[in-house]
Design a protein around this motif. Structure first.
Motif, short mmCIF file in Angstrom:
data_model
loop_
_atom_site.label_atom_id
_atom_site.label_comp_id
_atom_site.label_asym_id
_atom_site.label_seq_id
_atom_site.Cartn_x
_atom_site.Cartn_y
_atom_site.Cartn_z
N ALA A 170 -6.90 37.92 9.92
CA ALA A 170 -7.24 37.32 11.22
C ALA A 170 -6.70 38.14 12.38
O ALA A 170 -7.40 38.39 13.37
N ASP A 171 -5.44 38.60 12.27
CA ASP A 171 -4.83 39.32 13.39
C ASP A 171 -5.34 40.75 13.51
O ASP A 171 -5.12 41.42 14.53
N GLN A 172 -6.06 41.25 12.49
CA GLN A 172 -6.56 42.62 12.49
C GLN A 172 -8.05 42.71 12.83
O GLN A 172 -8.60 43.81 12.94
N LEU A 173 -8.71 41.56 12.99
CA LEU A 173 -10.16 41.59 13.23
C LEU A 173 -10.52 42.37 14.49
O LEU A 173 -11.45 43.19 14.46
N PRO A 174 -9.84 42.17 15.65
CA PRO A 174 -10.23 42.94 16.85
C PRO A 174 -10.15 44.45 16.63
O PRO A 174 -11.03 45.20 17.07
N ALA A 175 -9.09 44.90 15.94
CA ALA A 175 -8.94 46.34 15.69
C ALA A 175 -10.01 46.84 14.74
O ALA A 175 -10.54 47.95 14.90
N ARG A 176 -10.38 46.02 13.77
CA ARG A 176 -11.42 46.42 12.82
C ARG A 176 -12.78 46.49 13.51
O ARG A 176 -13.54 47.44 13.31
N TYR A 177 -13.07 45.51 14.36
CA TYR A 177 -14.32 45.55 15.13
C TYR A 177 -14.38 46.79 16.01
O TYR A 177 -15.41 47.45 16.12
N ALA A 178 -13.26 47.09 16.66
CA ALA A 178 -13.22 48.24 17.58
C ALA A 178 -13.44 49.55 16.83
O ALA A 178 -14.16 50.44 17.29
N ALA A 179 -12.83 49.69 15.64
CA ALA A 179 -13.00 50.91 14.85
C ALA A 179 -14.45 51.10 14.43
O ALA A 179 -14.99 52.21 14.48
N ASN A 180 -15.09 50.01 14.02
CA ASN A 180 -16.49 50.11 13.63
C ASN A 180 -17.41 50.36 14.83
O ASN A 180 -18.43 51.04 14.70
N HIS A 181 -17.04 49.84 15.99
CA HIS A 181 -17.83 50.12 17.19
C HIS A 181 -17.80 51.60 17.52
O HIS A 181 -18.83 52.22 17.83
N ARG A 182 -16.61 52.21 17.43
CA ARG A 182 -16.51 53.66 17.68
C ARG A 182 -17.32 54.44 16.66
O ARG A 182 -18.02 55.41 17.02
N PHE A 183 -17.26 54.04 15.42
CA PHE A 183 -17.97 54.74 14.36
C PHE A 183 -19.48 54.61 14.54
O PHE A 183 -20.23 55.58 14.35
N LEU A 184 -19.95 53.43 14.93
CA LEU A 184 -21.37 53.24 15.20
C LEU A 184 -21.83 54.14 16.35
O LEU A 184 -22.88 54.79 16.29
N THR A 185 -21.03 54.18 17.41
CA THR A 185 -21.37 55.00 18.57
C THR A 185 -21.44 56.47 18.20
O THR A 185 -22.38 57.19 18.58
N GLU A 186 -20.44 56.94 17.45
CA GLU A 186 -20.42 58.35 17.03
C GLU A 186 -21.57 58.66 16.08
O GLU A 186 -22.18 59.74 16.16
N SER A 187 -21.90 57.72 15.21
CA SER A 187 -23.00 57.93 14.26
C SER A 187 -24.34 57.98 14.98
O SER A 187 -25.23 58.75 14.60
N ALA A 188 -24.49 57.16 16.02
CA ALA A 188 -25.73 57.21 16.82
C ALA A 188 -25.88 58.56 17.49
O ALA A 188 -26.98 59.15 17.51
#
Length: 330
Positions: free
Chosen positions: A45-63
């Motif tokens: 639960a306490d790590q969800l924001p960091a996990r979302y943020a990491a995947n957002h960066r990865f999605l942006t870089e992959s695009a």
């Protein structure tokens, strides 16, 4: 109608007979220059924001990488997924990709629903597969909106789970349990993760081939993983790979429904054990012989179960809210 069903049944039988021939479409190759998959924080639960943020960066870089390689179609898909208002528990751009999106506040929800899709789901079809509501994201959003409409005082979250290599409709994999074996293991793992994040009841909602994945998960999950479950819903199902609900070895209610014009009714309900794999999925889940609780799915077709305003969406949403007594046909 009868002739159409016979043609569909024959098509499925011919596909099963050709199981020894590899006809599966080649998976989309990884775009050269794709960024390295990040190490993600634990699913807590306490790590969800960091996990979302990491995947957002990865999605942006992959695009960006896809666009640089001239793959504008994939780049556009990934750019839409990378919007700031979207949250991904996991993501991979490799081949057909993987994506697990969270709608709502997963850590504090009173009820959680996991949508497990069927064939032809890829990263490219995640947001649109024919129609918006037929896609995993579109259907999950319609479900989340309906749950909130039906019970606005209850906090809800929906997980759109494309976490397994879904088969293509026109491939040998569509009549085999092979893809479901890996998918079932991964789905059981997700349920364990959800229990770590939030002990709220979870309904697993399984469309088409996704119902084979769900059945496989039920048969292999441990007590901790199963403890997260409140209901399992099968809709548009070709079968589950077992002969009856009892063979799923689960204590939770198992529901099944089929739209009146769903073509999958014409699929032969047989199961053959061939060397190294199982072909066909056995008993029809909406028949008394299977033993599931039946919910009314209305007049819709195979892609209409999560259509906004439809009777199937209302019934599935009520079950996900723990209000199954309001929709039972039993």
């Amino acid at each position: 109608m009868r002739a159409a069903r016979l043609r569909r049944g024959l098509a499925m039988a011919l596909t099963a007979c050709s199981i020894v021939v590899t006809v599966a479409a080649a998976a989309r190759s990884t775009v050269p220059g794709t960024p390295t998959q990040p190490r993600l924080p634990a699913v807590r639960a306490d790590q969800l924001p960091a996990r979302y943020a990491a995947n957002h960066r990865f999605l942006t870089e992959s695009a960006r990488a896809a666009r640089a390689m001239g793959d504008d179609g994939r780049a556009g898909v990934l750019a839409r997924m990378a919007r700031k208002d979207r949250h991904f528990l996991s993501f991979s751009p490799r081949g057909d990709g993987r994506a697990v999106e969270v709608l709502g506040d997963l850590a504090h929800a009173d009820r959680i629903a996991v949508v497990v899709p069927g064939s032809d789901t890829t990263v490219d079809t995640f947001d649109k597969l024919g129609t918006v509501h037929a896609s995993l994201n579109g259907g999950a959003r319609a479900l989340h909106a309906e749950m909130r409409r039906l019970q606005p005082d209850r906090r809800t979250a929906v997980v759109a789970w494309y976490g397994y290599p879904a088969p293509r409709t026109m491939s040998r994999d569509i009549v085999s349990t092979d893809r479901a074996l890996d998918g079932g293991r991964r789905l059981a793992g997700l349920l364990g993760d959800l229990r770590t994040v939030n002990p709220a009841p979870v309904a697993v909602l399984c469309h088409s081939y996704g119902s084979v994945v769900c059945a496989t998960a039920l048969r292999r999950m441990d007590a901790r993983e199963e403890s997260a479950l409140a209901d399992v819903v099968l809709f548009g199902s070709p079968g589950t790979g077992v002969g009856s609900r009892a063979e799923l070895h689960t204590r939770v209610p198992v529901w099944a429904g089929r739209g009146a014009t769903d073509w999958i009714e014409g699929v032969p309900h047989v199961s053959l054990d061939l060397p190294g794999e199982q072909v066909g999925f056995g008993t029809d889940p909406v028949t008394p012989a299977f033993g599931a609780r039946i919910f009314p799915a209305g007049p819709g077709s195979h892609s209409d179960y999560l259509r906004p305003g439809g009777p199937a969406l209302r019934a599935i949403s009520l079950i996900a809210l723990g209000r199954g007594a309001e929709v039972s046909d039993d």
